[in-house]
Design a protein around this motif. Structure first.
Motif, PDB file in Angstrom:
ATOM      1  N   ALA A 268       0.849  -1.181   0.000  1.00  0.00           N
ATOM      2  CA  ALA A 268       0.000   0.000   0.000  1.00  0.00           C
ATOM      3  C   ALA A 268       0.886   1.232   0.000  1.00  0.00           C
ATOM      4  N   MET A 269       0.322   2.335  -0.472  1.00  0.00           N
ATOM      5  CA  MET A 269       1.018   3.618  -0.383  1.00  0.00           C
ATOM      6  C   MET A 269       0.096   4.628   0.272  1.00  0.00           C
ATOM      7  N   ILE A 270       0.635   5.326   1.251  1.00  0.00           N
ATOM      8  CA  ILE A 270      -0.093   6.388   1.931  1.00  0.00           C
ATOM      9  C   ILE A 270       0.485   7.719   1.466  1.00  0.00           C
ATOM     10  N   PHE A 271      -0.366   8.544   0.863  1.00  0.00           N
ATOM     11  CA  PHE A 271       0.067   9.866   0.419  1.00  0.00           C
ATOM     12  C   PHE A 271       0.037  10.807   1.623  1.00  0.00           C
ATOM     13  N   ALA A 272       1.225  11.176   2.099  1.00  0.00           N
ATOM     14  CA  ALA A 272       1.323  11.939   3.344  1.00  0.00           C
ATOM     15  C   ALA A 272       2.264  13.130   3.227  1.00  0.00           C
TER      16      ALA A 272
ATOM     17  N   THR B 120       6.336  -2.488  -7.043  1.00  0.00           N
ATOM     18  CA  THR B 120       6.201  -3.549  -8.033  1.00  0.00           C
ATOM     19  C   THR B 120       5.948  -4.883  -7.344  1.00  0.00           C
ATOM     20  N   GLY B 121       5.338  -5.795  -8.083  1.00  0.00           N
ATOM     21  CA  GLY B 121       5.045  -7.116  -7.533  1.00  0.00           C
ATOM     22  C   GLY B 121       3.685  -7.592  -7.977  1.00  0.00           C
ATOM     23  N   GLU B 122       3.209  -8.608  -7.313  1.00  0.00           N
ATOM     24  CA  GLU B 122       1.918  -9.194  -7.649  1.00  0.00           C
ATOM     25  C   GLU B 122       0.818  -8.600  -6.787  1.00  0.00           C
ATOM     26  N   GLY B 123      -0.379  -8.665  -7.303  1.00  0.00           N
ATOM     27  CA  GLY B 123      -1.538  -8.273  -6.502  1.00  0.00           C
ATOM     28  C   GLY B 123      -1.793  -6.790  -6.520  1.00  0.00           C
ATOM     29  N   PRO B 124      -2.996  -6.412  -6.115  1.00  0.00           N
ATOM     30  CA  PRO B 124      -3.395  -5.002  -6.143  1.00  0.00           C
ATOM     31  C   PRO B 124      -2.651  -4.166  -5.108  1.00  0.00           C
ATOM     32  N   LEU B 125      -2.589  -2.874  -5.383  1.00  0.00           N
ATOM     33  CA  LEU B 125      -1.979  -1.903  -4.485  1.00  0.00           C
ATOM     34  C   LEU B 125      -3.053  -0.962  -3.966  1.00  0.00           C
ATOM     35  N   ILE B 126      -3.070  -0.725  -2.674  1.00  0.00           N
ATOM     36  CA  ILE B 126      -4.013   0.221  -2.096  1.00  0.00           C
ATOM     37  C   ILE B 126      -3.325   1.571  -1.965  1.00  0.00           C
ATOM     38  N   LEU B 127      -3.957   2.608  -2.497  1.00  0.00           N
ATOM     39  CA  LEU B 127      -3.457   3.979  -2.382  1.00  0.00           C
ATOM     40  C   LEU B 127      -4.445   4.759  -1.530  1.00  0.00           C
ATOM     41  N   HIS B 128      -3.945   5.487  -0.538  1.00  0.00           N
ATOM     42  CA  HIS B 128      -4.857   6.120   0.421  1.00  0.00           C
ATOM     43  C   HIS B 128      -4.300   7.470   0.855  1.00  0.00           C
ATOM     44  N   ASN B 129      -5.087   8.516   0.734  1.00  0.00           N
ATOM     45  CA  ASN B 129      -4.698   9.822   1.265  1.00  0.00           C
ATOM     46  C   ASN B 129      -4.697   9.764   2.787  1.00  0.00           C
ATOM     47  N   VAL B 130      -3.661  10.310   3.394  1.00  0.00           N
ATOM     48  CA  VAL B 130      -3.531  10.211   4.846  1.00  0.00           C
ATOM     49  C   VAL B 130      -4.546  11.066   5.583  1.00  0.00           C
ATOM     50  N   ASP B 131      -5.104  12.054   4.893  1.00  0.00           N
ATOM     51  CA  ASP B 131      -6.032  12.968   5.576  1.00  0.00           C
ATOM     52  C   ASP B 131      -7.487  12.554   5.472  1.00  0.00           C
ATOM     53  N   VAL B 132      -7.735  11.313   5.061  1.00  0.00           N
ATOM     54  CA  VAL B 132      -9.103  10.816   4.904  1.00  0.00           C
ATOM     55  C   VAL B 132      -9.450   9.838   6.023  1.00  0.00           C
TER      56      VAL B 132
ATOM     57  N   GLU C  17      -3.222   0.839  10.752  1.00  0.00           N
ATOM     58  CA  GLU C  17      -3.924  -0.226  11.477  1.00  0.00           C
ATOM     59  C   GLU C  17      -5.208  -0.651  10.768  1.00  0.00           C
ATOM     60  N   LYS C  18      -5.645   0.126   9.814  1.00  0.00           N
ATOM     61  CA  LYS C  18      -6.776  -0.285   8.978  1.00  0.00           C
ATOM     62  C   LYS C  18      -6.292  -1.135   7.800  1.00  0.00           C
ATOM     63  N   LEU C  19      -5.081  -0.869   7.336  1.00  0.00           N
ATOM     64  CA  LEU C  19      -4.537  -1.588   6.181  1.00  0.00           C
ATOM     65  C   LEU C  19      -3.964  -2.952   6.556  1.00  0.00           C
ATOM     66  N   ILE C  20      -3.308  -3.019   7.687  1.00  0.00           N
ATOM     67  CA  ILE C  20      -2.592  -4.245   8.057  1.00  0.00           C
ATOM     68  C   ILE C  20      -3.503  -5.467   8.141  1.00  0.00           C
ATOM     69  N   PRO C  21      -4.720  -5.384   8.718  1.00  0.00           N
ATOM     70  CA  PRO C  21      -5.582  -6.575   8.761  1.00  0.00           C
ATOM     71  C   PRO C  21      -6.004  -7.092   7.379  1.00  0.00           C
ATOM     72  N   LEU C  22      -5.842  -6.273   6.349  1.00  0.00           N
ATOM     73  CA  LEU C  22      -6.173  -6.715   4.996  1.00  0.00           C
ATOM     74  C   LEU C  22      -5.082  -7.596   4.400  1.00  0.00           C
ATOM     75  N   GLY C  23      -3.955  -7.685   5.107  1.00  0.00           N
ATOM     76  CA  GLY C  23      -2.827  -8.444   4.587  1.00  0.00           C
ATOM     77  C   GLY C  23      -1.717  -7.572   4.034  1.00  0.00           C
ATOM     78  N   VAL C  24      -1.804  -6.269   4.281  1.00  0.00           N
ATOM     79  CA  VAL C  24      -0.758  -5.356   3.819  1.00  0.00           C
ATOM     80  C   VAL C  24       0.476  -5.523   4.711  1.00  0.00           C
ATOM     81  N   SER C  25       1.606  -5.823   4.089  1.00  0.00           N
ATOM     82  CA  SER C  25       2.837  -6.032   4.855  1.00  0.00           C
ATOM     83  C   SER C  25       3.925  -5.023   4.507  1.00  0.00           C
ATOM     84  N   GLU C  26       3.716  -4.242   3.445  1.00  0.00           N
ATOM     85  CA  GLU C  26       4.662  -3.184   3.087  1.00  0.00           C
ATOM     86  C   GLU C  26       3.872  -1.899   2.840  1.00  0.00           C
ATOM     87  N   ILE C  27       4.207  -0.863   3.573  1.00  0.00           N
ATOM     88  CA  ILE C  27       3.512   0.415   3.453  1.00  0.00           C
ATOM     89  C   ILE C  27       4.514   1.499   3.078  1.00  0.00           C
ATOM     90  N   VAL C  28       4.334   2.051   1.901  1.00  0.00           N
ATOM     91  CA  VAL C  28       5.169   3.158   1.439  1.00  0.00           C
ATOM     92  C   VAL C  28       4.504   4.466   1.864  1.00  0.00           C
TER      93      VAL C  28
END
Length: 245
Positions: free
Chosen positions: A3-7, A98-110, A39-50
């Motif tokens: 996932a990537m958090i725009f911060a 890069t890699g397999e599977g979808p990427l979640i992009l999320h604005n930090v102010d939401v 803490e909202k992303l991690i339970p989805l299986g997100v293990s790398e957060i940019v």
């Protein structure tokens, strides 16, 4: 999953709060937005957060360094020399995403009660290149949709309109973007824009040839903290339904 958090934003409209605190570290319910989102992303299986950083970069680095979630790594994408907007920021972080599977992009102010698992399932089942969370709410800028496919964008204050996949005889439906999107890694290789640019430009360019879809949610439990007034609304929303967030 990644996932990537725009911060990185400077939070100009959030003054005077943003003079000493980046939006990512503004607290809702006693917890910084960045931590709450992680803490909202991690339970989805997100293990790398940019996380991209620019404004109050040292404070961001120090806070992220002390986050500790087993099996989860945080990667900083440094934009301290130049703020790149969402598209440029995503492109700069490409090598980390890069890699397999979808990427979640999320604005930090939401802050929202959007079911990200449901959104992920929708994205995957529909074979979308990108899925954008949207809702029926009042704003000045809208994405336009035909049968849930991206068809354009408009700014109702300036009357600027871009149609990218217009079907004659169909009036596209405006829906407000909610700052949460899911993309396939393949989209990263389709970015030809350079420098400072919005991811919106990429979506509008690709929409006529690729499935850029809308995931509509209830706007009742969605807020951004972009201004002191909006922050107060988000705090009140959280206080009334803390179990939703």
């Amino acid at each position: 999953m990644k996932a990537m958090i725009f911060a990185a934003g400077i939070g100009k409209r959030l003054h005077p709060i943003s003079e000493h605190t980046p939006k990512a570290l503004v607290e809702i319910g006693g917890k910084p937005m960045l931590q709450r989102l992680a803490e909202k992303l991690i339970p989805l299986g997100v293990s790398e957060i940019v996380v991209n950083i620019h404004h109050h970069a040292e404070k961001m680095q120090a806070f992220i360094a002390q986050l500790n979630y087993p099996g989860v790594s945080f990667i900083l994408s440094d934009e301290t020399s130049q703020l790149l907007d969402t598209g440029g920021g995503l492109l700069k972080a490409k090598d980390h995403l890069t890699g397999e599977g979808p990427l979640i992009l999320h604005n930090v102010d939401v802050l929202s009660a959007i079911d990200l698992r449901e959104m992920l399932d929708f994205h995957t089942s529909q074979g979308a290149l990108a899925t954008l969370a949207v809702s029926q709410r009042s704003t000045s800028r809208y994405f336009l949709w035909n049968n849930n496919h991206l068809a354009g964008w408009e700014n109702i204050n300036t009357n600027q309109k871009i149609l990218c996949d217009h079907k004659p005889g169909q009036e596209p439906e405006p829906k407000a973007f909610s700052g949460i999107h899911i993309i396939q890694p393949a989209l990263l290789n389709l970015i030809v824009e350079q420098g400072i640019f919005s991811i919106n430009e990429v979506y509008l360019r690709l929409a006529s040839q690729h499935p850029i879809l809308a995931f509509e949610h209830d706007p009742a439990y969605w807020a951004d903290i972009g201004t002191p007034q909006k922050l107060a609304h988000a705090e009140a929303m959280f206080a009334s339904h803390p179990d939703l967030f």
